[in-house]
Design an enzyme around this catalytic site. Structure first.
Site, mmCIF file in Angstrom:
data_model
loop_
_atom_site.group_PDB
_atom_site.id
_atom_site.type_symbol
_atom_site.label_atom_id
_atom_site.label_comp_id
_atom_site.label_asym_id
_atom_site.label_seq_id
_atom_site.Cartn_x
_atom_site.Cartn_y
_atom_site.Cartn_z
ATOM 1 C CG ASP A 324 -2.494 0.937 1.224
ATOM 2 O OD1 ASP A 324 -1.897 1.895 0.032
ATOM 3 O OD2 ASP A 324 -3.106 1.204 1.340
HETATM 4 C C1 BGC Z 1 -4.941 3.601 0.282
HETATM 5 C C2 BGC Z 1 -5.381 2.133 -0.536
HETATM 6 C C3 BGC Z 1 -5.905 2.996 -2.242
HETATM 7 C C4 BGC Z 1 -3.706 2.858 -1.969
HETATM 8 C C5 BGC Z 1 -3.899 3.706 -3.606
HETATM 9 C C6 BGC Z 1 -3.831 3.266 0.037
HETATM 10 O O1 BGC Z 1 -3.610 4.939 0.840
HETATM 11 O O2 BGC Z 1 -5.184 2.626 1.713
HETATM 12 O O3 BGC Z 1 -6.909 1.532 -0.140
HETATM 13 O O4 BGC Z 1 -5.564 1.417 -2.703
HETATM 14 O O5 BGC Z 1 -4.005 4.247 -1.337
HETATM 15 O O6 BGC Z 1 -4.388 5.233 -4.129
#
Ligand code: BGC
Length: 771
Positions: A324
């Site tokens: 993430d």
């Molecule tokens: C979130 C994810 C998301 C990713 C990409 C992260 O901060 O937790 O759910 O897919 O960002 O935008």
């Protein structure tokens, strides 16, 4: 040309055999389909991966494992891009050609037009494929989570909690099909959806991104969504790769605040957290995103037990695991588990991260290359990761068709698609209260529409809409109706008076006295309350109560004595205990999306009979946050306090404008063995004078068990339509293995003893006997 998926029959047969054996042991995933897990199973794809790997340098490989945000390719400072957005050719070359970065994500601040997506992704792909020696296309990923929410004019559906409230998995499939179509129509082949985290804590800012608190409901919805996104062949120009989020235990922060430490004991993990992912893995989901937080003191990005032992060895996932946002760097900055960036990279890659969502730091591929050269990260680990990434790129057909022409997607943002979104929105609205049949309203009634959710699309859509937080109205879809617009539109013909006074915003009063004066002039007040959109950290709250200003508006209007209809637009259930008695009727909108205003108006005036059911428990008190399947008997429930399990509304709750009566509950046997199947049937009659839909919910209680049993668990459900006066008998086959729990030895088990089936208030016992 499309890459055709060839079936490796021997592998497929073995896999089927494995799945059959596995599902005998682990009935909790028995609803999953048996589509082969795709990674590496196709000889033609394997061959192509092998050829590519043979030509790649270490630099090419670590580049493939790097994912950066579009900000780093753009004119301006990351996160502060000037308007209008523009790509920066020099930066692009540095990232795509010099660093050989293989994946780009996100949007530079806000939604783009479909044309602009085509232009920029076209340029990105062209540079990657023509100037980078390996010629490997870029894998672009986006959070298209309720439709293609980062493309202007796309079709926006209810968020996942709203889809779950339909209790109709077909709605999740349809959302994902339309989203896949419109995401590919925006030149993007990978979506970071669905969220499969189980939503058992209403304080958490991302509750609405999941399918609710129950494992079975979330599992069925998740599978349906993955089917809609990926279909049977992900190289299809109308399909995208899905991404299961967020592996594992992300939704359970101890403090209720996003990305704070979670403590998840193994039994809870196995029984409540893993099954949604297991079902999705069995169904062939291509990618997974790793939990940004820490569980039991170990940041998931460094937890090889989670990322290897469970995800790969036990659960059989073959696809790509992406980190993430910035989570490797955060091992240093947040988790304090690594002393510097380089050791953090070593920990994470060795633990099983295949691709790092960096997202702006250019050191990652450089340091990773050094680590391999120094023997700190084995080449085999790099090869595993890169093979998975290339497999996906090939499967998606990116080498042949990095993007398809816009003209291939005539249905983008079409009426056909918005009609589907309207159907989903209609089924997602939950009627929580309707005293003396206040609803439906007559179209002759003079109405006041008030409250902060009345005249904005944003609280209907929630986060990840146009922008990350979803609050900027500039990116809303033109011509979509707010609740106020839709009520006005509905009452156009009868020329009934519709007054509008905002009253409050989400946290502060604006003009409550004006709203009260308007209420006095009207027959009924429709008060639309809820939450300003949010997601992730910015959505953290210190108090689950609905903000006082909004409650004040209700109290003040209630003092006029005029009937009140409350319409809630909420991402999580805000406590409304004090104002609930003031409302004659309450509708819950679980972020129903762009068609939410129309759906709510249709329900308010009786054009549509509501049939949504709560996908989570709506608490009455912020200190009593129990789920429906809490442990204990009545006695233990009392021990939780006098306000024990007395939620405002339970999981599965939702009224209709008609009434349903349950009768004739029959079980096929009153004694069964563990390998048997219980057949349950019940008669449901629509006893009112309107046609309607009802969700038949089958709960089973295990009366005595070696691990303290929950009061009941949902074990089956089905949504059916009944004409006024009509009766139908519905039956379910429930393999006894579907009643299994995780026993003292951490294995799925059933135990002999007394059980009870409960449907629509009717109960019937049966006994499970030794084989
Ligand atoms: C979130 C994810 C998301 C990713 C990409 C992260 O901060 O937790 O759910 O897919 O960002 O935008």
């Amino acid at each position: 040309m499309k890459v055709k998926t060839l079936t490796n029959w021997s592998g497929f047969v073995l896999l089927l055999l494995f799945l059959t054996l596995w599902s005998c042991q682990n009935s909790d995933t028995s609803t999953s389909t048996t589509k082969a897990n795709p990674a590496n199973s196709n000889p033609a794809i394997q061959q192509k991966v092998k050829e590519l790997m043979g030509k790649m340098s270490l630099e090419d490989k670590v580049g493939e494992m790097t994912q950066m945000t579009i900000d780093v390719l753009s004119v301006g400072e990351p996160y502060e891009l000037p308007e209008p957005h523009a790509l920066d050719e020099e930066k692009m070359r540095r990232v795509l050609v010099d660093l050989k970065v293989g994946s780009i994500l996100n949007v530079g601040g806000h939604a783009y037009t479909q044309e602009y997506w085509h232009e920029i992704i076209g340029r990105i792909q062209k540079m990657a494929m023509e100037e980078k020696p390996s010629g490997i296309p870029v894998l672009y990923g986006i959070d298209a989570i309720h439709g293609t929410n980062y493309t202007m004019g796309a079709t926006l559906f209810p968020q996942q909690s709203g889809l779950a409230a339909t209790w109709n998995p077909e709605m999740a499939t349809k959302m994902a099909e339309v989203s896949a179509y419109e995401t590919r129509a925006s030149a993007i082949p990978w979506t970071f959806s669905p969220v499969l985290d189980i939503g058992r804590d209403p304080r958490w800012s991302r509750l609405w991104e999941g399918f609710g608190e129950d494992v079975l409901l979330a599992k069925r919805m998740g599978l349906a969504a993955i089917q809609g996104y990926e279909g049977d062949d992900v190289s299809d120009p109308f399909k995208v790769a899905s991404c299961m989020k967020h592996f594992l235990g992300y939704s359970m922060p101890w403090s209720g605040k996003d990305r704070t430490p979670a403590y998840v004991p193994e039994r809870l993990l196995r029984e409540y957290v893993m099954p949604t992912f297991q079902a999705a893995i069995d169904a062939g989901a291509r990618t997974v995103m790793i939990n940004s937080g820490e569980m039991n003191g170990i940041p998931t990005h460094t937890d090889s037990y989670i990322l290897k032992d469970l995800l790969r060895d036990e659960m059989g996932f073959k696809g790509l695991a992406v980190s993430d946002w910035e989570d490797i760097i955060l091992l240093v900055k947040r988790h304090r588990i690594a002393k510097d960036h380089k050791s953090a990279i070593k920990m994470a890659i060795n633990a099983g991260v295949d691709m790092s969502m960096v997202p702006i730091d250019t050191d990652f591929p450089i340091l990773l290359k050094e680590l391999v050269e120094e023997g700190e990260v084995p080449m085999s680990r790099i090869n595993d990761a890169v093979e998975r990434i290339l497999t996906l790129k090939i499967e998606l057909g990116l080498f042949e068709n990095p993007i398809y022409p816009m003209s291939d997607y005539p249905k983008f943002g079409s009426k056909e698609h918005s009609d589907i979104a309207l159907d989903a929105a209609l089924e997602s609205i939950v009627l929580l209260k309707n005293e003396q049949q206040l609803l439906p309203l007559s179209d002759q009634a003079k109405v006041l529409v008030t409250g902060p959710a009345a005249n904005s699309l944003n609280p209907l859509n929630g986060g990840w809409t146009g922008t990350w937080q979803g609050v900027d109205a500039k990116y809303n879809t033109p011509n979509k109706m707010t609740i106020l617009d839709a009520v006005r539109d509905r009452l156009k013909v009868s020329r009934t008076v519709v007054e509008f006074v905002e009253g409050t915003n989400f946290t502060e009063t604006i003009n409550i006295p004006k709203a009260v004066a308007a209420a006095r002039r009207c027959d009924v007040a429709i008060i639309c309350l809820g939450e300003l959109p949010y997601t992730e950290k910015p959505g953290d709250i210190d108090d689950l109560d609905l903000p006082p200003a909004q409650q004040e508006l209700v109290q003040a209007i209630a003092a006029t004595g005029k009937p009140i209809v409350l319409v809630l637009a909420e991402g999580r259930p805000r406590v409304i205990r004090e104002i609930e008695p003031k409302a004659g009727a309450i509708l819950m909108g679980l972020l129903p999306g762009n068609e939410g205003g129309r759906a709510i108006a249709q329900i308010l005036f009786g054009d549509y009979n509501p049939n949504g059911k709560m996908p989570y428990t709506y608490p009455r008190f912020a200190n009593t946050l129990l789920t429906y399947d809490h442990k204990g008997t009545e006695r233990i429930s009392q021990e939780f306090g006098t306000d024990a399990f007395r939620p405002q509304w339970p999981f599965g709750y939702g009224l209709s404008y008609t009434t349903f009566e349950y009768s004739d509950l029959q079980l096929s046997a009153d004694r069964l063995q563990a390998d048997g199947t219980l057949e349950v049937s019940v008669k449901v009659t629509n006893t009112g004078d309107r046609d309607g839909k009802e969700v038949v919910q089958v709960y089973v209680a295990d009366k005595v068990a070696t691990v303290t049993p929950p009061v009941k668990r949902l074990r089956e459900f089905d949504k059916m339509e009944l004409k006024a006066g009509e009766s139908k008998t519905v039956s379910f086959d429930i393999p006894i293995q579907q009643l299994a729990f995780v026993g003292r030895d951490m294995r799925w088990t059933t135990e002999p003893g007394d059980y009870e089936v409960e449907i629509g208030g009717l109960k019937a016992p049966f006994e499970l006997v030794e084989n």
